[in-house]
Design a protein around this motif. Structure first.
Motif, PDB file in Angstrom:
ATOM      1  N   VAL A  73       7.674  -2.072 -11.353  1.00 50.29           N
ATOM      2  CA  VAL A  73       8.194  -2.867 -10.220  1.00 50.29           C
ATOM      3  C   VAL A  73       9.839  -2.920 -10.824  1.00 50.29           C
ATOM      4  O   VAL A  73       9.937  -2.726 -11.949  1.00 50.29           O
ATOM      5  N   GLY A  75      13.831  -4.701  -9.460  1.00 50.27           N
ATOM      6  CA  GLY A  75      14.533  -5.544  -8.363  1.00 50.27           C
ATOM      7  C   GLY A  75      15.628  -4.449  -7.599  1.00 50.27           C
ATOM      8  O   GLY A  75      16.137  -3.658  -8.277  1.00 50.27           O
ATOM      9  N   GLU A 168      17.358  -2.690 -10.557  1.00 48.27           N
ATOM     10  CA  GLU A 168      17.442  -3.293 -11.932  1.00 48.27           C
ATOM     11  C   GLU A 168      16.063  -3.357 -12.176  1.00 48.27           C
ATOM     12  O   GLU A 168      14.926  -3.608 -11.987  1.00 48.27           O
ATOM     13  N   MET A 170      13.688  -4.156 -16.617  1.00 44.74           N
ATOM     14  CA  MET A 170      14.075  -4.566 -17.814  1.00 44.74           C
ATOM     15  C   MET A 170      13.731  -3.634 -19.174  1.00 44.74           C
ATOM     16  O   MET A 170      13.568  -3.722 -20.106  1.00 44.74           O
ATOM     17  N   GLU A 171      13.567  -2.186 -18.467  1.00 42.27           N
ATOM     18  CA  GLU A 171      12.685  -1.311 -19.480  1.00 42.27           C
ATOM     19  C   GLU A 171      13.225  -0.064 -19.182  1.00 42.27           C
ATOM     20  O   GLU A 171      13.327   1.038 -20.149  1.00 42.27           O
ATOM     21  N   ASN A 194      11.178  -6.989  -5.281  1.00 40.46           N
ATOM     22  CA  ASN A 194      12.236  -8.234  -4.816  1.00 40.46           C
ATOM     23  C   ASN A 194      13.515  -7.694  -4.723  1.00 40.46           C
ATOM     24  O   ASN A 194      13.931  -6.396  -5.219  1.00 40.46           O
ATOM     25  N   ARG A 199      17.618 -16.618  -7.814  1.00 43.94           N
ATOM     26  CA  ARG A 199      16.186 -16.679  -8.230  1.00 43.94           C
ATOM     27  C   ARG A 199      15.376 -17.537  -6.976  1.00 43.94           C
ATOM     28  O   ARG A 199      15.582 -18.602  -6.820  1.00 43.94           O
ATOM     29  N   ARG A 201      11.244 -16.948  -6.642  1.00 42.82           N
ATOM     30  CA  ARG A 201      10.229 -16.320  -6.944  1.00 42.82           C
ATOM     31  C   ARG A 201       9.115 -16.262  -5.680  1.00 42.82           C
ATOM     32  O   ARG A 201       8.444 -15.094  -5.445  1.00 42.82           O
ATOM     33  N   TRP A 204       9.373 -12.802  -3.584  1.00 47.97           N
ATOM     34  CA  TRP A 204       8.856 -11.616  -4.363  1.00 47.97           C
ATOM     35  C   TRP A 204       7.587 -11.016  -3.656  1.00 47.97           C
ATOM     36  O   TRP A 204       6.549 -11.714  -3.131  1.00 47.97           O
TER      37      TRP A 204
HETATM   38  O1  LIG Z   1      10.942 -15.178 -13.067  1.00 48.55           O
HETATM   39  C1  LIG Z   1      12.048 -14.515 -12.991  1.00 48.55           C
HETATM   40  O2  LIG Z   1      13.138 -15.049 -12.684  1.00 48.55           O
HETATM   41  C2  LIG Z   1      11.764 -13.167 -13.136  1.00 48.55           C
HETATM   42  C3  LIG Z   1      12.955 -12.224 -13.222  1.00 48.55           C
HETATM   43  C4  LIG Z   1      12.772 -10.911 -13.149  1.00 48.55           C
HETATM   44  C5  LIG Z   1      11.558 -10.195 -13.548  1.00 48.55           C
HETATM   45  C6  LIG Z   1      10.418 -11.353 -13.613  1.00 48.55           C
HETATM   46  C7  LIG Z   1       9.054 -10.589 -13.757  1.00 48.55           C
HETATM   47  O3  LIG Z   1       8.132 -11.274 -14.032  1.00 48.55           O
HETATM   48  C8  LIG Z   1       8.675  -9.364 -13.662  1.00 48.55           C
HETATM   49  C9  LIG Z   1       8.973  -8.630 -14.991  1.00 48.55           C
HETATM   50  C10 LIG Z   1       8.955  -7.132 -14.924  1.00 48.55           C
HETATM   51  O4  LIG Z   1       9.420  -6.597 -13.507  1.00 48.55           O
HETATM   52  C11 LIG Z   1      10.556  -5.698 -13.526  1.00 48.55           C
HETATM   53  N1  LIG Z   1      11.308  -6.350 -12.788  1.00 48.55           N
HETATM   54  C12 LIG Z   1      11.022  -6.834 -11.470  1.00 48.55           C
HETATM   55  N2  LIG Z   1      11.946  -7.279 -10.580  1.00 48.55           N
HETATM   56  C13 LIG Z   1      13.035  -7.272 -11.592  1.00 48.55           C
HETATM   57  C14 LIG Z   1      14.705  -7.571 -11.325  1.00 48.55           C
HETATM   58  O5  LIG Z   1      14.953  -8.148 -10.265  1.00 48.55           O
HETATM   59  N3  LIG Z   1      15.394  -7.240 -12.278  1.00 48.55           N
HETATM   60  C15 LIG Z   1      14.913  -6.852 -13.614  1.00 48.55           C
HETATM   61  N4  LIG Z   1      13.637  -6.586 -13.615  1.00 48.55           N
HETATM   62  C16 LIG Z   1      12.653  -6.669 -12.719  1.00 48.55           C
HETATM   63  C17 LIG Z   1      11.120  -5.764 -15.047  1.00 48.55           C
HETATM   64  O6  LIG Z   1      11.174  -4.407 -15.285  1.00 48.55           O
HETATM   65  C18 LIG Z   1       9.931  -6.222 -15.823  1.00 48.55           C
HETATM   66  O7  LIG Z   1       9.086  -5.340 -16.289  1.00 48.55           O
HETATM   67  C19 LIG Z   1      10.501 -12.511 -13.530  1.00 48.55           C
END
Ligand SMILES: O=C(O)c1cccc(C(=O)CC[C@H]2O[C@@H](n3cnc4c(=O)[nH]cnc43)[C@H](O)[C@@H]2O)c1
Length: 227
Positions: A73, A75, A168, A170-171, A194, A199, A201, A204
């Motif tokens: 997933v 953003g 966006e 994180m990987e 999302n 922020r 949640r 989402w």
């Molecule tokens: O609680 C928060 O603020 C929060 C922010 C970003 C991601 C998380 C997660 O629990 C998911 C992490 C997972 O999902 C990907 N992800 C999903 N949405 C985004 C985003 O807006 N920006 C960056 N990464 C996102 C990410 O690749 C992680 O694997 C909680």
């Protein structure tokens, strides 16, 4: 043909793993065998470091896959994308690698005199080769971050800094980097869970995004494993 299927967490692709296991002829550890095709499933953990470590270890062991798929997933920065929409990432960049200037502006590695070189292009972007361009997914430009921006101010700064970025995660950039360093075409699919916004949640739609991601993933993998 050997396919590597990778995700940060089991949660994101569990329906597809179950679907594949139900169809596999045999299963050897994390490798599912379908006659001429094998699908190896690797969970990297969340974040750029965990992904780089897991894929570096995997690719360093040899027997490289002919195709690597990262599914997860993400953003949406681009408000034209819909929640639950599945997109293919065609380019990546590290959104917070570098330095902060006196005025708070982000400076990339090249801007502080440390151009990262190949496989980055001159703009410090990691580009997917055009080989799988015909797959039926909208193509988007992505950034990857270690720290997800959660305030209006930092989101506005990120958007001004990377106006082309639509999604966006994180990987993603670590996946692109590891694949390109090993001559493997990276196929990254992200379902929008999302919008990148201050922020909240509760807004989402994780369940819907995971459902859509797995539907599309099964349609894609089904074409490889169909008898
Ligand atoms: O609680 C928060 O603020 C929060 C922010 C970003 C991601 C998380 C997660 O629990 C998911 C992490 C997972 O999902 C990907 N992800 C999903 N949405 C985004 C985003 O807006 N920006 C960056 N990464 C996102 C990410 O690749 C992680 O694997 C909680």
């Amino acid at each position: 043909m050997n396919i590597l299927l990778t995700a940060a967490t089991l949660f994101e692709i569990e329906p597809t793993v179950n679907w594949l296991r139900a169809r596999a002829e045999t299963e050897t550890g994390n490798v599912l065998n379908f006659g001429q095709v094998t699908i190896e499933v690797v969970f990297t953990g969340v974040g750029l470091t965990a992904t780089a470590y897991a894929l570096g270890a995997r690719f360093g062991a040899g027997n490289l896959p002919s195709l690597a798929i990262q599914a997860g997933v993400g953003g949406a920065i681009d408000q034209n994308l819909e929640l639950g929409q599945v997109v293919r990432v065609s380019s990546e960049r590290f959104g917070d690698l570098g330095a902060e200037d006196k005025d708070g502006r982000h400076l990339s590695l090249a801007e502080i005199g440390l151009h990262p070189g190949l496989p980055f292009n001159q703009q410090e972007v990691l580009e997917s080769p055009a080989g799988l361009a015909s797959l039926p997914f909208p193509h988007v430009a992505a950034i990857s971050v270690n720290r997800v921006n959660g305030s209006a101010k930092s989101i506005a700064m990120m958007k001004a800094r990377f106006p082309e970025a639509q999604v966006e995660s994180m990987e993603g950039a670590a996946f692109f980097y590891a694949c390109l360093q090993n001559g493997i075409e990276p196929l990254q699919l992200r379902a929008v869970s999302n919008y990148v916004a201050p922020r909240d949640r509760d807004s989402w739609q994780m369940k819907e995004a995971i459902l859509a991601l797995n539907e599309q993933l099964q349609a894609l993998l089904g074409a490889f494993i169909a008898p």
